[in-house]
Motif scaffolding. Structure first.
Motif, PDB file in Angstrom:
ATOM      1  N   PRO A  23       0.840  -1.206   0.000  1.00  0.00           N
ATOM      2  CA  PRO A  23       0.000   0.000   0.000  1.00  0.00           C
ATOM      3  C   PRO A  23       0.872   1.252   0.000  1.00  0.00           C
ATOM      4  N   GLN A  35      -3.554   1.571  -3.461  1.00  0.00           N
ATOM      5  CA  GLN A  35      -4.396   1.902  -2.318  1.00  0.00           C
ATOM      6  C   GLN A  35      -4.494   0.768  -1.299  1.00  0.00           C
ATOM      7  N   GLY A  73      -6.803   1.165  -6.755  1.00  0.00           N
ATOM      8  CA  GLY A  73      -7.596   0.262  -5.923  1.00  0.00           C
ATOM      9  C   GLY A  73      -7.506  -1.178  -6.399  1.00  0.00           C
TER      10      GLY A  73
END
Length: 506
Positions: A23, A35, A73
């Motif tokens: 991340p 993310q 994401g």
């Protein structure tokens, strides 16, 4: 140095992680920041994707966003959902015949030329059974001819028992029995089988009389039937079977390899334990190989019908004509009805290993799996275990379960299997050898005793798909000429003979 991600098409909004991405990691090639933890082989959004918007990989819809996904994401089964899609089947519009090489320019290998003109890649004596009640006898006969006893027959690769769980307690007429008959017949007549013994109990539904009548096979010096109840039971059948095999070994050992065209190679295409890299490295590299094989006049069999669902419209567009395309759709429709309401992958959810490896759903899996077939036109569609007579790329209807699928392909005439895997399959097969292609280098290294070819350099940016495809093609020629695969060295393959058990047991 290659980037952290792989982009497969400029239109894609999903890219694939080459390795684990922590991340907060910046991904310069996409101008985004991860993310969440993105495991190797998994996807991440290359831009913001709104809820309900199509998720694109290879410029193909693999699902729809189940939530708003920010750039960077994680895209996976939790938020890439299958929805209704309009499919344009475009029957035959993208059909492209293979550019065949002149006969004098085609690759060659050392194979066993049989009397009917077909060519074998191995020289095996097979012990077959009409019913599971004869399984022990078949195993004991085959086990007798171990490496030491076969030393006197250097041109015979093995004596192999082909055991199945059917033959009685099943429907006496219709497709279940027909399917078993054509599977057994396909193996017995296979160009890699130099001699066959068929053992039956005597009272089963699929008894020797019914089997020979249904298949039109005739006994002779290299094909024998043996009825346990007639010769006196288990011990007597084992003794009689050994004597019959010894007689066939002499004739089988007279076979010699000779130089033949690669047009005599028929490859069954398999993938198992797929991951997010399978559709990026091993499968498309194998597809490049199959384009080469087809150009040399050979044949590639694409199967595992439930794993083609969702992208079947891309295949009907490549069909020779509308008739061939509709045959494929008929099999897809059959599977949809057959699996309706069942917890199987055709209903959308792939297996745990597939999910852990980065595949979100059956459409994404199918998209990568179909790439094994390369880019040429589809010449024909066959039912399970039907003899494959067309040259070029064909489709055979089989389940996605690898042993059952490969059994159908071999029965249809495949004299070699190419098996791609990302998680690490330990599959093997007789009488057609299996070459296993690893999608990533870490797994290849971890399972080097089972893997034949490492396609990981494609993921790492060290090899092109064309270069990898050329290496696989050379390995196919070497294997067809007698070079042993890892599964053969390990003795894996006899238990993987699994005819498709459809129908009612009762």
């Amino acid at each position: 140095m290659p980037g952290l991600t792989l982009r497969l098409d400029p239109a894609d909004n999903a890219v694939v992680a080459r390795r684990d991405i922590a991340p907060g990691t910046e991904i310069p090639e996409e101008g985004i920041v991860a993310q969440a933890l993105i495991p190797a082989g998994h996807k991440l959004a290359s831009r913001a994707i709104a809820r309900g918007e199509a998720v694109l990989k290879y410029a193909t819809v693999i699902g729809f966003a189940g939530e708003d996904v920010p750039p960077g994401g994680h895209l996976h089964s939790h938020n890439v959902l299958i929805g209704e899609m309009q499919k344009d089947y475009r029957f035959g519009r993208d059909y492209r015949p293979a550019p065949l090489l002149p006969q004098g320019e085609r690759a060659r290998f050392l194979g066993y030329r049989r009397a009917d003109g077909r060519v074998g890649t191995r020289n095996v004596i097979g012990i077959f059974i009409t019913v599971n009640c004869a399984a022990t006898v078949a195993r004991k006969i085959a086990a007798h001819f171990d490496e030491e006893r076969l030393a006197d027959y250097p041109n015979v690769d093995a004596v192999v028992p082909f055991i199945h769980a059917q033959g009685c307690g099943m429907e006496q007429t219709g497709e279940p029995m027909n399917l078993l008959h054509r599977t057994l017949k396909g193996y017995i007549q296979h160009p890699n089988i130099a001699g066959a013994l068929i053992v039956g109990l005597g009272c089963e539904r699929n008894n020797l009389e019914r089997f020979f009548a249904a298949t039109a096979l005739e006994t002779g010096t290299q094909l024998h039937g043996l009825r346990m109840q007639s010769v006196g039971g288990t011990a007597a059948a084992v003794a009689e079977g050994k004597a019959l095999v010894r007689g066939m070994l002499e004739e089988a050992n007279r076979a010699r390899r000779e130089s033949v065209s690669a047009e005599h190679i028929t490859v069954g295409l398999q993938c198992g334990g797929s991951d997010g890299f399978s559709g990026l490295s091993a499968n498309p590299a194998l597809g490049r190989t199959m384009d080469r094989l087809v150009a040399n006049g050979g044949t590639a069999i694409l199967s595992e019908t439930p794993e083609l669902y969702g992208i079947e419209h891309t295949l009907t567009a490549r069909a020779r004509d509308e008739t061939v395309g509709r045959r494929l759709l008929e099999r897809i429709d059959w599977w949809l009805e057959y699996t309706r309401g069942r917890d199987v992958q055709m209903q959308g959810v792939v297996g745990p290993g597939n999910q852990e490896g980065g595949l979100a759903n059956i459409i994404e899996k199918a998209l990568g799996g179909a790439r094994k077939g390369g880019s040429t036109g589809i010449e024909a569609v066959y039912r399970y275990a039907e003899p494959v007579t067309a040259r070029g790329l064909v489709v055979m209807d089989t389940p996605g379960y690898d042993p059952v699928s490969a059994t159908g392909q071999i029965a249809g005439g495949a004299n070699l299997i190419c098996f791609t895997t990302g998680r690490g399959s330990c599959f093997g097969s007789y009488p057609a050898p299996t070459l296993k292609l690893a999608s990533n280098t870490p797994m290849f290294t971890r399972m080097a005793g089972d893997m034949d070819i490492d396609c990981g350099p494609v993921v790492d940016g060290l090899r092109s798909l064309d270069e990898m495809g050329a290496e696989v093609f050379d390995a196919i020629l070497a294997t067809a000429s007698g070079q042993k695969t890892k599964s053969e060295i390990l003795g894996v393959g006899a238990e993987e003979f699994v005819p498709w058990p459809i129908g009612v047991t009762g």
